[in-house]
Design an enzyme around this catalytic site. Structure first.
Site, PDB file in Angstrom:
ATOM      1  N   SER A 102     -39.615  -5.140  -0.639  1.00  0.00           N
ATOM      2  CA  SER A 102     -39.971  -5.847   0.586  1.00  0.00           C
ATOM      3  C   SER A 102     -38.734  -6.384   1.315  1.00  0.00           C
ATOM      4  CB  SER A 102     -40.960  -6.966   0.259  1.00  0.00           C
ATOM      5  OG  SER A 102     -41.467  -7.575   1.410  1.00  0.00           O
ATOM      6  N   ASP A 244     -39.838  -6.287   8.173  1.00  0.00           N
ATOM      7  CA  ASP A 244     -39.073  -6.382   6.931  1.00  0.00           C
ATOM      8  C   ASP A 244     -38.912  -4.989   6.333  1.00  0.00           C
ATOM      9  OD1 ASP A 244     -41.673  -5.997   6.088  1.00  0.00           O
ATOM     10  OD2 ASP A 244     -41.509  -7.345   4.376  1.00  0.00           O
ATOM     11  N   ASP A 246     -40.221  -3.161   3.974  1.00  0.00           N
ATOM     12  CA  ASP A 246     -41.344  -2.239   3.768  1.00  0.00           C
ATOM     13  C   ASP A 246     -42.361  -2.324   4.898  1.00  0.00           C
ATOM     14  OD1 ASP A 246     -42.415  -4.718   3.065  1.00  0.00           O
ATOM     15  OD2 ASP A 246     -43.703  -3.874   1.514  1.00  0.00           O
ATOM     16  N   ASP A 248     -44.473  -4.460   6.115  1.00  0.00           N
ATOM     17  CA  ASP A 248     -45.821  -5.034   6.035  1.00  0.00           C
ATOM     18  C   ASP A 248     -45.880  -6.426   6.649  1.00  0.00           C
ATOM     19  OD1 ASP A 248     -44.487  -6.477   4.089  1.00  0.00           O
ATOM     20  OD2 ASP A 248     -46.036  -6.239   2.552  1.00  0.00           O
TER      21      ASP A 248
END
EC number: 5.4.2.10
Length: 450
Positions: A102, A244, A246, A248
């Protein structure tokens, strides 16, 4: 057994240090394949990753374990976490796997799983897999030689996700004439997000779209929204978007360069859906970290705010339980359950752009309706994670702060589910008081929990 491997967002840690090692990933692949294999049919798993250098290593190790357990593996390459959730559903797979840490720096990585419906695995399933992985004497139920799985590369996966994500945007609207700054954090959305926005007609100014395996989240993305804010002011853009690693989560910047957090965006989207009669029960789901102002806002507009533990998985669980369609976190995880089963930064961005287009107003005017209470959040490194009630000096400090704030503020202590950190949060009406109390509590935590 307890959650010895998985935190609030899967398994995470520094690469080549336990538990983020190649042999652990191999055993996780075996465990996941064994747990989700059912009957004699062919089983399918979708594996995606972000842009970290170590992603290749973990992808290979997980693939080996899953194939050994009899699963066919579909490798889709660098794609956002929500894209893996979507593709797991879209490809009728039995399991989805994301390799990402992340918002963490490149030296960390992580592994998390989705079920066939695109939801993160519940605690009990993760614990079953943990038992298999950590038992050195576990007897693996290997399939016959002719039933070992195969691995495939899925070249058109990004295009599938773009088509899906654009379907959430009204067909009679475009982004023609809008200038959008987007920072992809040199992460998983570095190709897909700018392309989707351009296909809808926006003029896109790109930042953080040159990953090299080592620069993910490095002074860019949702942890550094001031970078996007500066570019918005410089280019006179209509909106800035910061994702960010990833993709999400999303932090938004208005046309004046003002940074908006997840609470402000949730208020905007909740009001829009309530006005259209599309928010069941007028309910919004958020976590204990969300600002008190969001709760007040929902009440003033005839709605309710349901709070959960921190972690988008817990927000999603509550949304499913109560039939809610909108939820999220202050940190920028935003879940639109009509379209997705997890937080999706690009999807959230399109919903904000839709509201701007439909109302014909600048974002500063639309989002300025929520005036946040002063809030101070301090991260304190800790060596021990004991219950706060068992540390008397900390418990006494919390009680004293609660007495001083009364019903016009609140204090929250919680341990991070992914780091050796205690998060200290104080909220109230007066910024000087909030800052003083937060510093005092952080010092107490640091002194007694080191």
């Amino acid at each position: 057994m307890g959650r010895r491997l998985f935190g609030t967002d899967g398994l995470r840690g520094q690469v080549n240090i336990y538990p983020m090692t190649a042999d652990m990933a191999l055993r996780l692949g075996l465990a996941a394949g064994t747990r989700f294999r059912n009957g004699n049919r062919r089983h399918r798993v979708v594996i995606g990753k972000d842009t970290r250098l170590s992603g290749y290593m973990f992808e290979s190790a997980l693939t080996a374990g899953l194939c050994a357990a009899g699963m066919d593996v579909f490798q889709v390459g660098p794609l956002p976490t929500p894209a893996i959730s979507f593709l797991t559903r879209n490809m009728r797979a039995d399991l989805g796997v994301v390799i990402s840490a992340s918002h963490n720096p490149f030296m960390d990585n992580g592994i998390k799983f989705f079920d066939r419906s695109g939801f993160k695995l519940p605690d009990d399933v993760e614990n079953q897999m943990t038992d298999m992985v950590l038992d050195p004497d576990w007897q693996w139920d290997y399939p016959a030689s002719e039933k070992v799985g195969r691995a495939y590369k899925i070249a058109d996966a990004p295009g599938r996700y773009i088509v899906y994500i654009k379907s959430s945007f009204p067909a009679d609207l475009t982004l023609d004439g809008l200038r959008v700054v987007i920072d992809c954090a040199n992460g998983a959305n570095y190709k897909v997000a700018p392309l989707a926005l351009e296909e809808l007609g926006a003029e896109v100014i790109k930042l953080g779209t040159e990953p090299n395996g080592l620069n993910i989240n490095h002074q860019c993305g949702s942890l550094y929204p001031e970078v996007v804010a500066a570019k918005v002011r410089e280019t006179r853009a209509d909106i800035g978007l910061a994702l960010d690693g990833d993709a999400d989560r999303l932090i938004v910047v208005d046309e004046k360069g003002t940074i908006l957090d997840g609470d402000q965006i949730m208020a905007l989207c909740a009001q829009d859906l309530m006005a259209k009669g599309k928010l069941p029960g007028n309910m919004l789901v958020a976590t204990v970290m969300s600002n008190m102002a969001l709760e007040v806002f929902m009440k003033e507009h005839g709605g309710t705010l349901l709070r959960t533990a921190v972690g988008d998985r817990y927000v999603v669980e509550a949304m499913r339980q109560h039939g809610a369609l909108l939820g999220g976190e202050q940190s920028g995880h935003l879940i639109f359950r009509e379209y997705s089963t997890t937080g999706d930064g690009l999807l959230a961005a399109l919903q904000i752009l839709r509201i701007m287009r439909e109302r014909g107003k600048p974002l500063s005017e639309l989002a300025g309706q929520l005036q946040l209470f002063p809030q101070q959040l301090i991260n304190v490194h800790v060596e021990r994670k004991i219950p706060f009630a068992e540390c008397q000096p900390v418990a006494d400090a919390v009680a004293a702060i609660e007495t001083e704030l009364g019903d016009r503020g609140r204090v929250l202590l919680r341990y991070s589910g992914t780091e050796s950190v205690c998060r200290v949060m104080v909220e109230g009406e007066h910024p000087e008081q909030v800052a003083r109390l937060a510093e005092m509590l952080a010092e107490t935590v640091q002194k007694h929990l080191r």
